[in-house]
Design an enzyme around this catalytic site. Structure first.
Site, PDB file in Angstrom:
ATOM      1  N   SER A   7      -6.936 -52.488   6.524  1.00 60.00           N
ATOM      2  CA  SER A   7      -6.374 -52.142   7.829  1.00 60.00           C
ATOM      3  C   SER A   7      -4.919 -52.602   7.916  1.00 60.00           C
ATOM      4  O   SER A   7      -4.644 -53.800   7.961  1.00 60.00           O
ATOM      5  CB  SER A   7      -7.186 -52.794   8.943  1.00 60.00           C
ATOM      6  OG  SER A   7      -6.503 -52.631  10.161  1.00 60.00           O
ATOM      7  N   HIS A  32      -6.934 -47.855   6.345  1.00 61.41           N
ATOM      8  CA  HIS A  32      -7.417 -47.803   7.728  1.00 61.41           C
ATOM      9  C   HIS A  32      -6.231 -47.967   8.680  1.00 61.41           C
ATOM     10  O   HIS A  32      -5.477 -48.932   8.590  1.00 61.41           O
ATOM     11  CB  HIS A  32      -8.433 -48.932   7.924  1.00 61.41           C
ATOM     12  CG  HIS A  32      -9.177 -48.879   9.214  1.00 61.41           C
ATOM     13  ND1 HIS A  32     -10.274 -48.070   9.424  1.00 61.41           N
ATOM     14  CD2 HIS A  32      -8.993 -49.562  10.369  1.00 61.41           C
ATOM     15  CE1 HIS A  32     -10.732 -48.262  10.647  1.00 61.41           C
ATOM     16  NE2 HIS A  32      -9.973 -49.162  11.259  1.00 61.41           N
ATOM     17  N   ASP A  34      -5.214 -48.148  12.627  1.00 63.65           N
ATOM     18  CA  ASP A  34      -5.765 -48.390  13.965  1.00 63.65           C
ATOM     19  C   ASP A  34      -4.808 -47.899  15.039  1.00 63.65           C
ATOM     20  O   ASP A  34      -3.678 -48.358  15.125  1.00 63.65           O
ATOM     21  CB  ASP A  34      -5.987 -49.900  14.159  1.00 63.65           C
ATOM     22  CG  ASP A  34      -7.188 -50.393  13.376  1.00 63.65           C
ATOM     23  OD1 ASP A  34      -8.279 -49.815  13.541  1.00 63.65           O
ATOM     24  OD2 ASP A  34      -7.032 -51.351  12.590  1.00 63.65           O
ATOM     25  N   MET A  36      -4.215 -47.573  19.082  1.00 66.19           N
ATOM     26  CA  MET A  36      -4.648 -48.141  20.368  1.00 66.19           C
ATOM     27  C   MET A  36      -3.720 -47.671  21.478  1.00 66.19           C
ATOM     28  O   MET A  36      -2.515 -47.591  21.278  1.00 66.19           O
ATOM     29  CB  MET A  36      -4.600 -49.664  20.299  1.00 66.19           C
ATOM     30  CG  MET A  36      -5.367 -50.253  19.136  1.00 66.19           C
ATOM     31  SD  MET A  36      -5.230 -52.036  19.141  1.00 66.19           S
ATOM     32  CE  MET A  36      -6.069 -52.413  17.593  1.00 66.19           C
ATOM     33  N   HIS A  65      -8.467 -44.604  12.896  1.00 60.21           N
ATOM     34  CA  HIS A  65      -9.439 -45.092  13.886  1.00 60.21           C
ATOM     35  C   HIS A  65      -8.802 -45.007  15.263  1.00 60.21           C
ATOM     36  O   HIS A  65      -7.940 -45.817  15.607  1.00 60.21           O
ATOM     37  CB  HIS A  65      -9.808 -46.541  13.503  1.00 60.21           C
ATOM     38  CG  HIS A  65     -10.732 -47.215  14.461  1.00 60.21           C
ATOM     39  ND1 HIS A  65     -10.984 -48.574  14.416  1.00 60.21           N
ATOM     40  CD2 HIS A  65     -11.489 -46.740  15.485  1.00 60.21           C
ATOM     41  CE1 HIS A  65     -11.837 -48.902  15.366  1.00 60.21           C
ATOM     42  NE2 HIS A  65     -12.157 -47.808  16.042  1.00 60.21           N
ATOM     43  N   MET A  67      -8.654 -45.640  18.929  1.00 55.19           N
ATOM     44  CA  MET A  67      -9.182 -46.444  20.043  1.00 55.19           C
ATOM     45  C   MET A  67      -8.407 -46.015  21.276  1.00 55.19           C
ATOM     46  O   MET A  67      -7.604 -46.763  21.832  1.00 55.19           O
ATOM     47  CB  MET A  67      -8.991 -47.940  19.737  1.00 55.19           C
ATOM     48  CG  MET A  67      -9.967 -48.437  18.674  1.00 55.19           C
ATOM     49  SD  MET A  67      -9.484 -50.023  17.982  1.00 55.19           S
ATOM     50  CE  MET A  67      -8.397 -49.449  16.688  1.00 55.19           C
ATOM     51  N   MET A 136     -18.568 -51.284  14.538  1.00 54.97           N
ATOM     52  CA  MET A 136     -17.574 -52.308  14.902  1.00 54.97           C
ATOM     53  C   MET A 136     -18.251 -53.684  14.948  1.00 54.97           C
ATOM     54  O   MET A 136     -19.236 -53.862  15.657  1.00 54.97           O
ATOM     55  CB  MET A 136     -16.985 -52.024  16.292  1.00 54.97           C
ATOM     56  CG  MET A 136     -16.103 -50.801  16.428  1.00 54.97           C
ATOM     57  SD  MET A 136     -14.579 -50.827  15.459  1.00 54.97           S
ATOM     58  CE  MET A 136     -13.829 -52.361  15.936  1.00 54.97           C
ATOM     59  N   GLY A 141      -9.578 -53.792  19.523  1.00 57.48           N
ATOM     60  CA  GLY A 141      -8.330 -54.109  20.233  1.00 57.48           C
ATOM     61  C   GLY A 141      -7.421 -55.049  19.464  1.00 57.48           C
ATOM     62  O   GLY A 141      -6.206 -54.956  19.574  1.00 57.48           O
ATOM     63  N   PHE A 142      -8.007 -55.933  18.685  1.00 56.55           N
ATOM     64  CA  PHE A 142      -7.189 -56.927  17.989  1.00 56.55           C
ATOM     65  C   PHE A 142      -7.749 -57.221  16.605  1.00 56.55           C
ATOM     66  O   PHE A 142      -8.970 -57.257  16.427  1.00 56.55           O
ATOM     67  CB  PHE A 142      -7.139 -58.236  18.792  1.00 56.55           C
ATOM     68  CG  PHE A 142      -6.529 -58.050  20.154  1.00 56.55           C
ATOM     69  CD1 PHE A 142      -5.148 -58.127  20.321  1.00 56.55           C
ATOM     70  CD2 PHE A 142      -7.333 -57.735  21.247  1.00 56.55           C
ATOM     71  CE1 PHE A 142      -4.578 -57.910  21.575  1.00 56.55           C
ATOM     72  CE2 PHE A 142      -6.769 -57.511  22.497  1.00 56.55           C
ATOM     73  CZ  PHE A 142      -5.391 -57.607  22.660  1.00 56.55           C
ATOM     74  N   GLY A 143      -6.842 -57.467  15.661  1.00 56.77           N
ATOM     75  CA  GLY A 143      -7.262 -57.940  14.354  1.00 56.77           C
ATOM     76  C   GLY A 143      -7.516 -59.436  14.414  1.00 56.77           C
ATOM     77  O   GLY A 143      -7.230 -60.093  15.421  1.00 56.77           O
ATOM     78  N   GLY A 144      -8.080 -59.972  13.348  1.00 56.34           N
ATOM     79  CA  GLY A 144      -8.206 -61.421  13.217  1.00 56.34           C
ATOM     80  C   GLY A 144      -9.312 -62.075  14.030  1.00 56.34           C
ATOM     81  O   GLY A 144      -9.310 -63.284  14.220  1.00 56.34           O
ATOM     82  N   ASP A 174     -16.081 -52.500  10.460  1.00 54.76           N
ATOM     83  CA  ASP A 174     -14.701 -52.837  10.848  1.00 54.76           C
ATOM     84  C   ASP A 174     -14.702 -54.040  11.778  1.00 54.76           C
ATOM     85  O   ASP A 174     -15.278 -53.982  12.863  1.00 54.76           O
ATOM     86  CB  ASP A 174     -14.094 -51.612  11.557  1.00 54.76           C
ATOM     87  CG  ASP A 174     -12.637 -51.811  11.949  1.00 54.76           C
ATOM     88  OD1 ASP A 174     -12.005 -52.778  11.495  1.00 54.76           O
ATOM     89  OD2 ASP A 174     -12.147 -50.951  12.726  1.00 54.76           O
ATOM     90  N   GLY A 175     -14.036 -55.104  11.334  1.00 55.99           N
ATOM     91  CA  GLY A 175     -13.814 -56.257  12.191  1.00 55.99           C
ATOM     92  C   GLY A 175     -14.315 -57.558  11.605  1.00 55.99           C
ATOM     93  O   GLY A 175     -15.512 -57.757  11.434  1.00 55.99           O
ATOM     94  N   GLY A 176     -13.381 -58.423  11.256  1.00 55.88           N
ATOM     95  CA  GLY A 176     -13.751 -59.767  10.798  1.00 55.88           C
ATOM     96  C   GLY A 176     -14.406 -59.824   9.427  1.00 55.88           C
ATOM     97  O   GLY A 176     -15.038 -60.825   9.086  1.00 55.88           O
ATOM     98  N   GLY A 196      -8.736 -56.276   7.432  1.00 58.82           N
ATOM     99  CA  GLY A 196      -7.348 -56.409   7.861  1.00 58.82           C
ATOM    100  C   GLY A 196      -6.776 -57.734   7.430  1.00 58.82           C
ATOM    101  O   GLY A 196      -6.163 -57.850   6.360  1.00 58.82           O
ATOM    102  N   SER A 197      -7.023 -58.766   8.234  1.00 57.44           N
ATOM    103  CA  SER A 197      -6.422 -60.077   7.926  1.00 57.44           C
ATOM    104  C   SER A 197      -6.839 -60.613   6.576  1.00 57.44           C
ATOM    105  O   SER A 197      -6.033 -61.242   5.883  1.00 57.44           O
ATOM    106  CB  SER A 197      -6.747 -61.111   9.006  1.00 57.44           C
ATOM    107  OG  SER A 197      -7.522 -60.587  10.016  1.00 57.44           O
TER     108      SER A 197
END
Ligand code: DX5
Ligand code: ZN
Length: 217
Positions: A7, A32, A34, A36, A65, A67, A136, A141-144, A174-176, A196-197
């Site tokens: 991401s 990916h 994102d 928003m 993606h 959002m 998800m 809304g936010f990475g990390g 997707d996410g974390g 992502g992170s």
């Protein structure tokens, strides 16, 4: 074959082309992206012009993606900009079937996704006509953010549904996601990993290569 979709939300936005190149170097095949709108999620990121510029510098599969509210208003622009896969939220539109049909009519792949609080059953009417289903594992809304392990139940449901009904959609998470929880994702039936992170913090090419090793195990 499992797929890594890094991401770029977590990358340095002043160097997006390099961010794409680094993960391609590490073996990623998808990217990916994102999007928003500050309404569907409480953050703003990037739009179709960025996708269009980046397209000139990368051959990766652009996994976009959305959002955003009323994605039907923007899908054409994102497809013209060079998106390969358009994923939209089931909560964001009253016309999911139109979105699916229009993306397919343009010769692109379509994905559907949902927020953590939305029951997975809400996707069932669309599962026989999408190419990707995105689970998800954070509030979009936010990475990390931290990985919500309980959401893997949705992946297990989607894998079972796919096998029982002879369907072929990819199951994406997707996410974390990081190197500690990625195996649990694969075990739940997921075959596309967004990170992502955990990719862009540090050496992105090396981190992507580390993920690719686990995905190939
Ligand atoms: C969150 C985005 C994610 C995010 C993932 O709204 O959809 O794609 O970039 O980033 P990490 O891997 O840092 O959670
Ligand atoms: Zn995303």
């Amino acid at each position: 074959m499992n797929i890594l979709s890094p991401s770029i939300l977590a990358s340095d936005f002043a160097h997006l082309a390099e961010a794409a190149e680094m993960v391609a170097h590490g073996g990623a095949k998808w990217l990916h992206i994102d999007v928003m709108d500050g309404h569907f999620v409480p953050n703003l990121s990037l739009g179709p012009d960025v996708v269009k510029c980046l397209r000139r510098f990368s051959d990766l599969v652009f996994d976009v993606h959305l959002m955003i509210d009323t994605p039907e208003k923007y899908i054409d622009t994102f497809m013209e900009a060079g998106s390969d896969i358009i994923t939209f939220h089931v909560e964001s539109t009253r016309v999911p079937l139109d979105v699916i049909e229009r993306v397919h009519a343009a010769g692109k792949r379509v994905g559907i996704t949902l927020k953590p609080g939305t029951p997975v059953e809400s996707l069932v009417p669309y599962l026989d006509r999408v190419d990707v289903v995105l689970v998800m594992t954070v509030e979009p809304g936010f990475g990390g953010q931290s990985f919500m392990e309980d959401q893997l139940e949705k992946a297990r449901f989607l894998k079972k549904y796919k096998d029982e009904n002879g369907l072929a959609y990819d199951i994406e998470v997707d996410g974390g996601v990081n190197l500690r929880n990625v195996r649990a994702c694969l075990a739940a039936g997921i075959n596309v990993i967004v990170a992502g992170s955990s990719v862009y913090k540090g050496d992105a090419a090396k981190n992507a290569a580390d993920f690719m090793r686990v995905l190939g195990e």
